[in-house]
Each structure stands twice: as C-alpha cells, then as structure tokens.
Scaffold this motif. Structure first.
Motif, PDB file in Angstrom:
ATOM      1  N   GLN A 143       0.845  -1.189   0.000  1.00  0.00           N
ATOM      2  CA  GLN A 143       0.000   0.000   0.000  1.00  0.00           C
ATOM      3  C   GLN A 143       0.882   1.241   0.000  1.00  0.00           C
ATOM      4  N   PRO A 144       0.632   2.192  -0.906  1.00  0.00           N
ATOM      5  CA  PRO A 144      -0.432   2.150  -1.907  1.00  0.00           C
ATOM      6  C   PRO A 144      -0.030   1.321  -3.120  1.00  0.00           C
ATOM      7  N   TRP A 145      -1.026   1.074  -3.992  1.00  0.00           N
ATOM      8  CA  TRP A 145      -0.752   0.393  -5.242  1.00  0.00           C
ATOM      9  C   TRP A 145       0.244   1.198  -6.063  1.00  0.00           C
ATOM     10  N   MET A 146       1.143   0.500  -6.715  1.00  0.00           N
ATOM     11  CA  MET A 146       2.116   1.150  -7.588  1.00  0.00           C
ATOM     12  C   MET A 146       1.830   0.781  -9.043  1.00  0.00           C
ATOM     13  N   PRO A 147       1.862   1.753  -9.943  1.00  0.00           N
ATOM     14  CA  PRO A 147       1.627   1.442 -11.362  1.00  0.00           C
ATOM     15  C   PRO A 147       2.666   0.467 -11.895  1.00  0.00           C
ATOM     16  N   ASP A 148       2.244  -0.363 -12.846  1.00  0.00           N
ATOM     17  CA  ASP A 148       3.115  -1.282 -13.561  1.00  0.00           C
ATOM     18  C   ASP A 148       3.790  -2.294 -12.634  1.00  0.00           C
TER      19      ASP A 148
END
Length: 240
Positions: free
Chosen positions: A140-145
């Motif tokens: 957390q948080p979500w990371m792109p790619d």
C-alpha cells in the motif's frame, strides 16, 4: 497542504505619519527598515511572503491540471517519502478453463509472493474455486506497472488414466490492476486457452478487479500463458 495565515495581530502604527513616511520610502529617502505603511514588515519579508503565496498557488494549479490519478499521486508520494506498508492477504483462485489446476504460484516485488491450487475445471455450475491460503503481501499504496511472474501446473485430461501426458507447466508475466486502500485478498483467475489474470480485490472493482464477473475478452490485464517445456518434462517424470 500548507496554509498561509497572516499574523493574528498587526503592530500598532502612528497613522498620522503614514503619507509622509510612505512617500519617503517610495522615493528611497526613508531611514527606517520597517515603514509604518507596511504594518511593521520589511520589504524583504513582504517579498518572501508574496513569493510563498505564488509558489503555493502554482503547485495547486499544476496538480489540478497534470491529469495524474489518485493512485499515481499516492504512488509518487509514497516513493518519495518511503512510507510504504505491506498488508497481509489470503490467496485464492478461480478456474474458468477446461483443465484441472493442480497448483499455482506467484512471485514479485515488495512481498507479493504466494500460491494456491487444487481447482476443478469449470462446469455448468460455474468456475472451479481454490480455498484460501495464507498469505501474500499486498503493498500500500498500489504502484503502477507492478508485475508478477505466475506459474501453474495443469492437467488437460484429469479423468483419464494417462495422467502423465496431460500434465503441463505454464508461465506468464502479469500486471496487477489498480486497487484501493482497503483490500480483501489476492486472486488468480484462469481462463480457457491458457490465459490468466491476477488481481487484488478491493471492494469497488475499479472496473478491473471484480471477482464474481468473468473477465471479458478485451480485458487488458488478461495475459496469454506459455508452456515451460523444461518444467513440464520434470513434472511428467514425477508420474512415470
């Protein structure tokens, strides 16, 4: 966000001298550093405060116009501050394919490693489902790619006696769709023709992570698996 506030109280000044002092200050003839018309503030301090206001306003406008999503901003903030946290979650699976899934495992960055399996093939009642296993780390948080490597063992003829020749090992590199701050476990979803998708359930789907809806054909997070010949050979040899 920082909030600019003026002082609660301004110094008292002799207002009768304001016109004369102001003219002297503007003409460069004043001998005081803090002219009364500036309410006790020096020219340098006034310029500093005005600059701060301009910078804060510019940052706000750029953030609003940059087009960055909530998740992108959160990811960038987390990466710059290093305040990432890992939340434990269970691992489950759904099998929409005609093959029996013996097992699957995922491996990736930041604690995203886990597995499950023992899923019957899809039938009239719906997909086969794996019981939850503990555990996998959900950043957390979500990371792109964010990408994971997934491997699964399947049996294309689970009800035949010739189990050896029906066994195969598949691999794929999958991207984790965006998820929110509240999560409810990790899922691997197996589809016909050796396709697969992974996701983190977060309760609102985000258009990409609905567990009880079969992924559509054009889902950008569905990936084609590839047979691992070396691992397939080893698996088949175990059943000789």
């Amino acid at each position: 966000m920082s909030v600019f506030r003026l002082p609660n109280a301004m110094p008292e000044t002799d207002k009768s001298r304001l016109p004369e002092e102001k003219r002297a200050y503007e003409n460069g003839k004043s001998t005081v550093n803090d002219p009364p018309w500036a309410c006790g503030l020096s020219r340098e301090r006034i310029c500093s405060w005005l600059t701060t206001l301009v910078v804060l306003g510019t940052v706000g406008v750029l953030s609003a116009c940059s087009g960055e999503s909530r998740a992108d901003l959160s990811a960038r903030a987390a990466s710059s501050t290093g305040k990432e946290r890992i939340v434990a979650g269970g691992v489950r699976g759904l099998n929409y394919s005609p093959d029996y899934i013996h097992s699957f495992s995922v491996a990736g960055p930041r604690g995203m490693e886990g597995g499950g399996g023992n899923m019957i093939r899809a039938g009239k009642e719906g997909p086969g489902e794996a019981g939850e296993r503990c555990c996998i780390g959900i950043p957390q948080p979500w990371m792109p790619d964010t990408k994971l490597e997934i491997e699964w063992e399947l049996d294309r003829s689970p009800y035949d006696n010739d189990i050896q020749n029906g066994l195969e090992v598949m691999r794929a590199t999958v991207t984790v769709p965006e998820y929110g701050p509240s999560t409810y476990g990790f899922w691997a979803i197996f589809l016909p023709e050796d396709r697969v998708k992974v996701m983190v359930m977060d309760g609102n789907a985000n258009g990409h992570n609905s567990v009880r809806t079969k992924p559509p054909e054009d889902d950008p997070f569905v990936v084609q698996g590839v047979r691992d010949d070396a691992q397939t050979k080893k698996l088949q040899e175990r059943y000789r």
